[in-house]
Design an enzyme around this catalytic site. Structure first.
Site, PDB file in Angstrom:
ATOM      1  N   ARG A  53      57.077  59.849  25.415  1.00 38.73           N
ATOM      2  CA  ARG A  53      58.112  58.808  25.514  1.00 38.73           C
ATOM      3  C   ARG A  53      57.725  57.799  26.605  1.00 38.73           C
ATOM      4  O   ARG A  53      58.082  56.624  26.537  1.00 38.73           O
ATOM      5  CB  ARG A  53      59.488  59.432  25.794  1.00 38.73           C
ATOM      6  CG  ARG A  53      60.599  58.431  25.987  1.00 38.73           C
ATOM      7  CD  ARG A  53      62.000  58.972  25.710  1.00 38.73           C
ATOM      8  NE  ARG A  53      62.219  60.352  26.065  1.00 38.73           N
ATOM      9  CZ  ARG A  53      62.404  60.822  27.309  1.00 38.73           C
ATOM     10  NH1 ARG A  53      62.408  59.997  28.339  1.00 38.73           N
ATOM     11  NH2 ARG A  53      62.590  62.110  27.536  1.00 38.73           N
ATOM     12  N   TYR A 105      68.958  34.699  14.934  1.00 42.77           N
ATOM     13  CA  TYR A 105      69.046  35.742  13.904  1.00 42.77           C
ATOM     14  C   TYR A 105      70.423  36.416  14.005  1.00 42.77           C
ATOM     15  O   TYR A 105      70.879  36.748  15.110  1.00 42.77           O
ATOM     16  CB  TYR A 105      67.905  36.748  14.145  1.00 42.77           C
ATOM     17  CG  TYR A 105      68.040  38.027  13.373  1.00 42.77           C
ATOM     18  CD1 TYR A 105      68.065  38.015  11.981  1.00 42.77           C
ATOM     19  CD2 TYR A 105      68.149  39.250  14.017  1.00 42.77           C
ATOM     20  CE1 TYR A 105      68.204  39.190  11.268  1.00 42.77           C
ATOM     21  CE2 TYR A 105      68.280  40.431  13.324  1.00 42.77           C
ATOM     22  CZ  TYR A 105      68.313  40.393  11.945  1.00 42.77           C
ATOM     23  OH  TYR A 105      68.458  41.558  11.241  1.00 42.77           O
ATOM     24  N   ASP A 177      62.603  34.008  21.733  1.00 44.55           N
ATOM     25  CA  ASP A 177      62.262  34.789  20.546  1.00 44.55           C
ATOM     26  C   ASP A 177      61.224  33.973  19.769  1.00 44.55           C
ATOM     27  O   ASP A 177      61.542  32.930  19.199  1.00 44.55           O
ATOM     28  CB  ASP A 177      63.534  35.043  19.715  1.00 44.55           C
ATOM     29  CG  ASP A 177      63.279  35.933  18.499  1.00 44.55           C
ATOM     30  OD1 ASP A 177      62.135  35.945  18.017  1.00 44.55           O
ATOM     31  OD2 ASP A 177      64.223  36.586  18.035  1.00 44.55           O
ATOM     32  N   LYS A 202      57.486  41.189  11.761  1.00 45.68           N
ATOM     33  CA  LYS A 202      57.214  39.984  10.971  1.00 45.68           C
ATOM     34  C   LYS A 202      55.729  39.596  11.032  1.00 45.68           C
ATOM     35  O   LYS A 202      54.898  40.362  10.639  1.00 45.68           O
ATOM     36  CB  LYS A 202      58.130  38.852  11.440  1.00 45.68           C
ATOM     37  CG  LYS A 202      59.568  39.285  11.764  1.00 45.68           C
ATOM     38  CD  LYS A 202      60.308  39.864  10.586  1.00 45.68           C
ATOM     39  CE  LYS A 202      61.735  40.211  11.007  1.00 45.68           C
ATOM     40  NZ  LYS A 202      62.429  41.097  10.108  1.00 45.68           N
TER      41      LYS A 202
HETATM   42  C1  LIG Z   1      63.977  35.949  14.680  1.00 46.63           C
HETATM   43  C2  LIG Z   1      64.293  37.412  14.624  1.00 46.63           C
HETATM   44  N1  LIG Z   1      64.496  38.068  15.775  1.00 46.63           N
HETATM   45  C3  LIG Z   1      64.783  39.397  15.776  1.00 46.63           C
HETATM   46  C4  LIG Z   1      64.906  40.111  14.601  1.00 46.63           C
HETATM   47  C5  LIG Z   1      65.216  41.587  14.632  1.00 46.63           C
HETATM   48  O1  LIG Z   1      64.054  42.324  14.411  1.00 46.63           O
HETATM   49  P1  LIG Z   1      63.969  43.771  13.721  1.00 46.63           P
HETATM   50  O2  LIG Z   1      64.425  43.615  12.310  1.00 46.63           O
HETATM   51  O3  LIG Z   1      62.537  44.139  13.866  1.00 46.63           O
HETATM   52  O4  LIG Z   1      64.871  44.673  14.491  1.00 46.63           O
HETATM   53  C6  LIG Z   1      64.697  39.460  13.390  1.00 46.63           C
HETATM   54  C7  LIG Z   1      64.813  40.195  12.121  1.00 46.63           C
HETATM   55  O5  LIG Z   1      64.853  39.631  11.045  1.00 46.63           O
HETATM   56  C8  LIG Z   1      64.389  38.072  13.403  1.00 46.63           C
HETATM   57  O6  LIG Z   1      64.181  37.388  12.270  1.00 46.63           O
END
Ligand SMILES: Cc1ncc(COP(=O)(O)O)c(C=O)c1O
Length: 386
Positions: A53, A105, A177, A202
């Site tokens: 961990r 998101y 982000d 992604k």
């Molecule tokens: C821009 C963005 N940030 C964060 C996330 C969250 O990521 P995860 O689905 O890997 O938890 C997403 C998911 O679609 C996203 O598109």
């Protein structure tokens, strides 16, 4: 990698940083260390690892690689993008305030409003494409400004450099982000961000086969906090998914070049199609922030949204796709098409979506790296069904 005179370029670092051949066998790929614990030589003496961990050699290699690509001082990977954002928020204490892009998101807003407000954190959402809105929203309690650029799904940009200056003048940290562009197309730390966050699920992974998240940091205190959070909360990335990501990152540069090239062609095609009412893509000259995109990004990427006018039209398009896949997520080698109102932004609610311009007729396309003529032909035949 042996010491080189000049700092190697992005594609070279993506293949080599953190990914030196295995010392024991010479294997050119970092092994997947499937172990939960490590034998210790004597009490208090180990080989740098105690329990999985806390550290795992596959995960450690990945953290070195991602840190290099974003130009940070440390990187910390988690089990998903949401786990990374949750870890980010552990920097704060009850009573602290966060300013956030109003167009992030949907899951990010859901975490903030439905979970973290229960622990005394407060959140203000503003249109961060106008940097002055950020300045106006910062209060003495503000600890963090969290932005997404381009935003999901309206493709609105925030001037990272301008917002970083505002934040730093007020003693507030800026997190970005960077999921939609990847470090190949945008380098927020070089523009002044303190922390870069990704859903590695992604573009960084790129093959739609593993979940993950990362925080890339710039200060020793961040490293200390997030290492401690990995240890305390345990929301870490598994060795297998770390390996998938190491493998994905090796081709990030070539993939992103092709995503970017295909994105431009598809955006031009959609713009000229009679059934498409509006296209949202920073690479189009008519995008209101096209100049900013040229200045702060190294390309325009492959995320495009388009307005089809109604849910009926959106569905007529979606169900006749042959190559593109109607699915949540983005950033894979395959073209993925999503309906934000019922998928990524369902949690925002009808009122919230109306405010953000996310209509029932909006479709988001994550343009893959298939032959672009095939992508265009498929989108064209599906649009013709409307
Ligand atoms: C821009 C963005 N940030 C964060 C996330 C969250 O990521 P995860 O689905 O890997 O938890 C997403 C998911 O679609 C996203 O598109």
């Amino acid at each position: 990698m042996k010491e080189m005179k000049k700092r190697p370029g992005f594609a070279t670092r993506a293949i080599h940083d953190g990914q030196a051949p295995d010392e024991l066998t010479g294997a050119v790929n970092v092994p997947i260390y499937l172990t939960s614990t490590y034998q210790q030589e004597e009490i208090g003496k180990n080989k740098g690892h105690e329990y999985a961990r806390l550290t795992n050699p596959t995960r450690d290699a990945l953290e070195v690689s991602l840190c290099s690509l974003e130009g940070g001082t440390s990187a910390h990977v988690f089990g998903s993008g949401m786990a990374a954002i949750t870890a980010l928020c552990t920097m704060m204490k009850s009573g602290d305030h966060v300013v956030c892009s109003d167009n992030v998101y949907g899951g990010t807003g859901r975490l903030f409003d439905k979970v973290l407000t229960n622990y005394g954190l407060t959140f203000t959402y503003v249109d961060t494409s106008v940097a002055e809105n950020v300045a106006a929203a910062i209060t003495p309690a503000t600890k963090l400004v969290h932005i997404e650029t381009p935003t999901n799904p309206m493709m609105s940009l925030t001037d990272i450099e301008a917002v970083a200056k505002i934040c730093h003048a007020k003693g507030v940290e800026l997190s970005v982000d960077n999921t939609f562009l990847s470090p190949y197309l945008q380098q927020p730390i070089a523009l002044g961000a303190d922390i870069v966050m990704h859903s590695t699920t992604k573009f960084l992974n790129g093959h739609s086969d593993g979940l993950g998240g990362v925080l890339v940091c710039t200060k020793p205190e961040h490293a200390e906090t997030f290492r401690f959070v990995q240890k305390c909360t345990g929301g870490i990335m598994s060795p297998f998914e770390s390996y998938l990501l190491l493998r994905g990152v090796k081709t990030l540069a070539v993939r992103m070049k092709q995503h970017d090239a295909n994105g431009r062609v598809v955006a031009d095609f959609l713009k000229s199609h009679a059934k498409v009412q509006q296209v949202f893509y920073p690479g189009l000259a008519e995008h209101p922030q096209h100049e900013l995109a040229k200045r702060q990004q190294n390309g325009f990427g492959s995320m495009i949204s388009m307005e089809l006018g109604s849910l009926k039209n959106a569905n007529a398009f979606a169900k006749t796709l042959r190559l593109g896949l109607l699915a949540e997520s983005l950033g894979g080698v395959e073209t993925l098409i999503c309906h934000p109102a019922t998928m990524t932004h369902a949690a925002v609610g009808a009122e919230g979506r109306a405010r953000l311009g996310i209509t029932d007729g909006l479709m988001r396309v994550s343009v893959g790296i298939e032959d672009v003529e095939d992508i265009v032909a498929d989108l064209g035949q599906a649009l013709d069904q409307i």
